[in-house]
Design a protein around this motif. Sequence first.
Motif, short mmCIF file in Angstrom:
data_model
loop_
_atom_site.label_atom_id
_atom_site.label_comp_id
_atom_site.label_asym_id
_atom_site.label_seq_id
_atom_site.Cartn_x
_atom_site.Cartn_y
_atom_site.Cartn_z
N ILE A 1 86.80 125.68 94.26
CA ILE A 1 87.85 124.91 93.57
C ILE A 1 88.52 123.95 94.56
O ILE A 1 88.71 122.76 94.26
N LEU A 2 88.88 124.47 95.75
CA LEU A 2 89.50 123.61 96.75
C LEU A 2 88.57 122.46 97.15
O LEU A 2 88.97 121.30 97.24
N ALA A 3 87.29 122.78 97.38
CA ALA A 3 86.33 121.77 97.79
C ALA A 3 86.16 120.70 96.71
O ALA A 3 86.01 119.52 97.02
N ALA A 4 86.20 121.12 95.46
CA ALA A 4 86.06 120.16 94.36
C ALA A 4 87.24 119.19 94.35
O ALA A 4 87.07 117.98 94.15
N VAL A 5 88.45 119.71 94.58
CA VAL A 5 89.64 118.85 94.59
C VAL A 5 89.57 117.85 95.75
O VAL A 5 89.80 116.64 95.57
N VAL A 6 89.22 118.34 96.95
CA VAL A 6 89.09 117.45 98.11
C VAL A 6 88.03 116.39 97.85
O VAL A 6 88.21 115.20 98.13
N SER A 7 86.91 116.83 97.28
CA SER A 7 85.81 115.93 97.00
C SER A 7 86.21 114.84 96.02
O SER A 7 85.93 113.65 96.23
N ILE A 8 86.90 115.22 94.97
CA ILE A 8 87.32 114.24 93.95
C ILE A 8 88.24 113.19 94.56
O ILE A 8 88.06 111.98 94.35
N VAL A 9 89.21 113.62 95.36
CA VAL A 9 90.17 112.69 95.96
C VAL A 9 89.48 111.69 96.87
O VAL A 9 89.67 110.47 96.77
N PHE A 10 88.63 112.19 97.77
CA PHE A 10 88.06 111.31 98.78
C PHE A 10 86.83 110.55 98.29
O PHE A 10 86.55 109.45 98.76
N LEU A 11 86.11 111.11 97.32
CA LEU A 11 85.02 110.34 96.72
C LEU A 11 85.57 109.16 95.92
O LEU A 11 84.99 108.07 95.92
N CYS A 12 86.69 109.37 95.25
CA CYS A 12 87.33 108.26 94.52
C CYS A 12 87.79 107.18 95.50
O CYS A 12 87.65 105.97 95.24
N THR A 13 88.35 107.60 96.64
CA THR A 13 88.77 106.64 97.66
C THR A 13 87.58 105.86 98.20
O THR A 13 87.64 104.64 98.37
N TYR A 14 86.49 106.57 98.44
CA TYR A 14 85.27 105.95 98.95
C TYR A 14 84.71 104.96 97.92
O TYR A 14 84.32 103.83 98.25
N ALA A 15 84.66 105.39 96.65
CA ALA A 15 84.17 104.50 95.59
C ALA A 15 85.06 103.27 95.46
O ALA A 15 84.58 102.16 95.20
N ALA A 16 86.37 103.45 95.66
CA ALA A 16 87.29 102.32 95.60
C ALA A 16 86.95 101.28 96.66
O ALA A 16 87.04 100.06 96.43
N ALA A 17 86.51 101.74 97.85
CA ALA A 17 86.13 100.81 98.91
C ALA A 17 84.92 99.99 98.51
O ALA A 17 84.84 98.79 98.80
N GLN A 18 83.96 100.61 97.82
CA GLN A 18 82.77 99.88 97.38
C GLN A 18 83.14 98.85 96.31
O GLN A 18 82.66 97.71 96.32
N ILE A 19 83.99 99.25 95.39
CA ILE A 19 84.41 98.33 94.34
C ILE A 19 85.20 97.17 94.94
O ILE A 19 85.03 96.01 94.54
N ALA A 20 86.03 97.47 95.94
CA ALA A 20 86.79 96.41 96.62
C ALA A 20 85.86 95.45 97.34
O ALA A 20 86.09 94.23 97.36
N ALA A 21 84.78 95.96 97.94
CA ALA A 21 83.82 95.11 98.64
C ALA A 21 83.15 94.14 97.66
O ALA A 21 82.97 92.95 97.96
N GLY A 22 82.78 94.63 96.48
CA GLY A 22 82.20 93.76 95.46
C GLY A 22 83.18 92.69 95.00
O GLY A 22 82.82 91.53 94.80
#
Length: 470
Positions: free
Chosen positions: A121-142
């Motif tokens: 459960i903890l890993a899923a929460v951490v993953s969701i937060v930072f994967l969204c941040t990472y995806a945001a960087a890709q969207i910003a690059a585009g």
Amino acid sequence: MGASFFICLAVVLLIGLSSARHAKAGAADYFVASRSVPPWLVGLSAVATNNSGYMFIGLIGYTYAVGIQSIWLMVGWIAGDLIASKIAHERMRDEADRVHATGIISLLARWGGTNNRSWQILAAVVSIVFLCTYAAAQIAAGGKALEGMLDIPSAVGMSMVALVVIAYSIAGGMRASIWTDAVQSLLMVVSMVVLLVAIVSHLGGLDDVFEQANTIDGFLNPTPTGLDIPGFAGPIAFVVGWMFAGAAALGQPHIVSRFLALQDTRQMNRVRLWYYSYYLLFYCFAAAVGLLSRLYFGDSSGFDPEMALPNMARDLLPPWLAGLMLAGIFAATMSTADSLVLSCSSALTQDLPKNPSENRWMLKAATAATTVAALLIGLWSEQSVFSLVVWAWGTLGAAFVPVLIWQILGAKLTSVAMLCMSTGGVTATVLWKFYGFPGTVYEGAVGILFSLLLGGFFVRLNLQYSSTNK
């Protein structure tokens, strides 16, 4: 320019949508393509996912600023990635098949037949937060690429990236992501080579390029500078720190999912041949373009280095080739963004709930919601693409890689041990970054080392407890 860009974009979208014809019911197909992907496709997909908008936008901006010393980042990163792959990828693929895991979180939580639910459960929460941040960087690059080349407002460009990602990710899941990655990897290399040739020609040829580069103080000095550690220890700490960044690829859910989708573990060496050959080639091209961008633009105050590539493409290439360049950047951002949102939706639907969902419409809804969340973060954040990617990458590595390494070494980790390790690694990474120490060593390296040490403490404690009770 716009015509060639939209043609390339349409081809990628059609390939992604066509994968829906091969889709099957269930989470295993949606998130790991039923473990049926051939090695060449796994290799191309993994490298396209890894070499994202970070490479086209972030790395080029970084190289513009620091010069040829940026090559040490590449040396450390790829060396760490290769060492980690040799240690772990075969074991991960076999264990995932054995415990029926569709992602790195469920894999680590069930490793060796255990069921570490609280850590999951903890890993899923951490993953969701930072994967969204990472995806945001890709969207910003585009968005930056469209703004620099077509004068489309960044917010509109970011929305376009998000819409395309939603369209084919929902249609075909991981299979769509992997199929489109193959086309996107080709677009990425071709576009980079085209721009590289155009810049060298514009600057007067290779001899003139070296002559101009030598006039910039320290630009061709390969020794890392601006480090907080004096003497030889500084460069060594710099390279070793980025080796940890490369090893952190083992903790990136969107990259790990490619290796878990491989049809046969015995094909892993063929995957590596495709992956590292392409990785090294593309990294060299990106670094070369970054160096040449400094010669082209000069040391311009107020200039955003992360806009170097789209601005050069618009200035130097004929419109149809500039459109190809833009398609390459867009391909790079989408190849990572789609993988990130799929991994994030896996955490939402497979790891957080007590009973993982097999409903395909629920899986698709999670993918769409994740993409929208990443878009909102990208619109709100003022950090550079480079900073966002490096930050999210290091944190995910600190959360997952030490746990994986100890499990590969045969340690039986309890939920308490795993919770302490992941929490400690993430906390160390966050504190190192926000207290301003990354100039000494990469923050992800600190988090991984601290978590590894915590793991050693718990392993020793468990051994002592077992010895006492014999």
